[in-house]
Write an enzyme that holds these catalytic residues in place. Sequence first.
Site, PDB file in Angstrom:
ATOM      1  N   ARG A  58     -17.896 -11.655  13.142  1.00 46.69           N
ATOM      2  CA  ARG A  58     -16.824 -10.672  13.406  1.00 46.69           C
ATOM      3  C   ARG A  58     -16.299 -10.822  14.844  1.00 46.69           C
ATOM      4  O   ARG A  58     -15.139 -10.546  15.131  1.00 46.69           O
ATOM      5  CB  ARG A  58     -17.324  -9.242  13.172  1.00 46.69           C
ATOM      6  CG  ARG A  58     -16.250  -8.180  13.475  1.00 46.69           C
ATOM      7  CD  ARG A  58     -16.591  -6.814  12.888  1.00 46.69           C
ATOM      8  NE  ARG A  58     -17.912  -6.359  13.228  1.00 46.69           N
ATOM      9  CZ  ARG A  58     -18.273  -5.877  14.425  1.00 46.69           C
ATOM     10  NH1 ARG A  58     -17.397  -5.797  15.412  1.00 46.69           N
ATOM     11  NH2 ARG A  58     -19.506  -5.470  14.637  1.00 46.69           N
ATOM     12  N   TYR A 111       9.226  -2.860   8.088  1.00 46.48           N
ATOM     13  CA  TYR A 111       8.446  -2.927   6.849  1.00 46.48           C
ATOM     14  C   TYR A 111       7.906  -1.514   6.559  1.00 46.48           C
ATOM     15  O   TYR A 111       7.326  -0.882   7.446  1.00 46.48           O
ATOM     16  CB  TYR A 111       7.314  -3.935   7.039  1.00 46.48           C
ATOM     17  CG  TYR A 111       6.385  -4.032   5.867  1.00 46.48           C
ATOM     18  CD1 TYR A 111       6.850  -4.403   4.614  1.00 46.48           C
ATOM     19  CD2 TYR A 111       5.034  -3.755   6.020  1.00 46.48           C
ATOM     20  CE1 TYR A 111       5.994  -4.484   3.542  1.00 46.48           C
ATOM     21  CE2 TYR A 111       4.165  -3.846   4.943  1.00 46.48           C
ATOM     22  CZ  TYR A 111       4.657  -4.213   3.699  1.00 46.48           C
ATOM     23  OH  TYR A 111       3.806  -4.289   2.637  1.00 46.48           O
ATOM     24  N   ASP A 186       7.575  -7.215  15.602  1.00 47.49           N
ATOM     25  CA  ASP A 186       7.172  -7.827  14.336  1.00 47.49           C
ATOM     26  C   ASP A 186       8.108  -9.024  14.123  1.00 47.49           C
ATOM     27  O   ASP A 186       9.296  -8.855  13.851  1.00 47.49           O
ATOM     28  CB  ASP A 186       7.301  -6.798  13.201  1.00 47.49           C
ATOM     29  CG  ASP A 186       6.817  -7.365  11.864  1.00 47.49           C
ATOM     30  OD1 ASP A 186       6.795  -8.606  11.712  1.00 47.49           O
ATOM     31  OD2 ASP A 186       6.488  -6.569  10.970  1.00 47.49           O
ATOM     32  N   LYS A 211       3.178 -14.433   5.139  1.00 48.05           N
ATOM     33  CA  LYS A 211       4.549 -14.872   4.837  1.00 48.05           C
ATOM     34  C   LYS A 211       4.734 -16.340   5.241  1.00 48.05           C
ATOM     35  O   LYS A 211       4.041 -17.186   4.747  1.00 48.05           O
ATOM     36  CB  LYS A 211       5.541 -13.929   5.530  1.00 48.05           C
ATOM     37  CG  LYS A 211       5.238 -12.447   5.311  1.00 48.05           C
ATOM     38  CD  LYS A 211       5.312 -12.076   3.861  1.00 48.05           C
ATOM     39  CE  LYS A 211       4.923 -10.664   3.486  1.00 48.05           C
ATOM     40  NZ  LYS A 211       3.981  -9.916   4.235  1.00 48.05           N
TER      41      LYS A 211
HETATM   42  N1  PLP Z   1       5.697  -6.920   8.493  1.00 51.00           N
HETATM   43  C1  PLP Z   1       6.600  -7.402   7.641  1.00 51.00           C
HETATM   44  C2  PLP Z   1       7.975  -7.718   8.123  1.00 51.00           C
HETATM   45  C3  PLP Z   1       6.263  -7.590   6.304  1.00 51.00           C
HETATM   46  O1  PLP Z   1       7.192  -8.047   5.447  1.00 51.00           O
HETATM   47  C4  PLP Z   1       4.954  -7.270   5.867  1.00 51.00           C
HETATM   48  C5  PLP Z   1       4.563  -7.445   4.446  1.00 51.00           C
HETATM   49  O2  PLP Z   1       5.383  -7.607   3.586  1.00 51.00           O
HETATM   50  C6  PLP Z   1       4.037  -6.776   6.802  1.00 51.00           C
HETATM   51  C7  PLP Z   1       4.435  -6.613   8.102  1.00 51.00           C
HETATM   52  C8  PLP Z   1       2.637  -6.445   6.382  1.00 51.00           C
HETATM   53  O3  PLP Z   1       1.905  -7.606   6.205  1.00 51.00           O
HETATM   54  P1  PLP Z   1       0.647  -7.734   5.203  1.00 51.00           P
HETATM   55  O4  PLP Z   1       1.150  -7.552   3.815  1.00 51.00           O
HETATM   56  O5  PLP Z   1       0.122  -9.105   5.493  1.00 51.00           O
HETATM   57  O6  PLP Z   1      -0.321  -6.673   5.572  1.00 51.00           O
END
Ligand code: PLP
Length: 398
Positions: A58, A111, A186, A211
Amino acid sequence: MSDNNKLGFNSKAVHAGYHVQSGPVNPPVERSSTYVFDNCEDGARRFASADKKGIYSRLYNSNCETLEKKIAALEDGFGAITTASGMAAVEAAYFAFLEPASHIVGTNSVYGPSRSIIEKEEFYKKWGVSSTFLDTSDIDAVRKAAQTPNTRMIFLESPANPTLAITDIAKVAEIAHDLDIPLVIDNTFCSPYLQNPLALGADVVMHSMTKSIGGHANAVGGVLVAKTEELYRLLRNSVVNRGGILSPDCADLFNTGVKTLGLRMERMQANAQVIADFLKNHDKIGWIKYPGFADHPQADLIGPGRQMRGPGCMLTFGVKGGYEGSMALLNNLKLVILAVSLGGVETLIQHPASMTHAGVPEEERVKAGISADLVRLSIGIEDVDDLKADFEQALDKV
Ligand code: PLP
């Protein structure tokens, strides 16, 4: 290996973090929860070290370390911390920077869960955290919202998800730094191939590696990249002590996937421009947004040498006939896959109002531009004529 900083993007993606002149070209997957100490003194020395190497998985794992070095090199940060998911990365940043009664300013169409965990979950409510989620492409509005005395961080998604509004990151960084608060971006939509927010003044970059960094829809993971050592230590503690670490097997998948990120993004972007032009001219499409169109409201921020080096692979549109029209399209596509997520080799389509952003209250969704007919499309690497043919046959049925 030669100095990472002198290498181009694709060379870094392949070689940064792990480069050997003998033995296996790829690092073996280190599936071990714990590590042997040579003797008691060695154990004590490892516990006292800053990197906590060779103690317990961890705290440190070599596959995660390789990936962290790669992503830090691609984002040009001091260091990176991998996490169990993109949301674990978002949450680790919130937990590191927010405190009871603090206020966060964020992009209104981030998101969905990045917003709803602040607005709806008991934990932040108990802490009395308040928020202003707004259209951050409006810089004056961001400046005004951030003046709230207890603002502790600004969290941007640019391009916003799924409205594709683009925020001028350098301008928001100035606002954050005047107020001495961190700016967290992000960067999932762009990937480090198209945008490097730290170079524009941001303090922390996060990605859902699920992604485009992974690119093959075969692993869930996230990463935070910090600009400074101080932020890196703060965020690493936030992740490691609360346990949201990435597994060695997922790290291995990401280490493989990220090597072709540049190639995939080039192909996906080229395909996206063709499909965007095709849909724009189709008589059954009511409206369409794509950062590659000359009339995109923030077109001056897009292009070689600018904030966003290319328009990316994401587009949104509505089919004539509103919600029913869009649903008819989604239900009739055959090659394009009806699924959430984005940035991978396969073209995916989804309906944010009932899927990724269903957790955002309707009124807020509408304010954020997420209309009932809005469809989000993530273009993959397939042969573009096959994608066109699929849209053609599905639109015929609308
Ligand atoms: N940020 C964006 C722009 C996303 O599209 C997503 C998921 O679709 C996330 C964060 C969250 O990521 P995760 O699904 O890997 O937890």
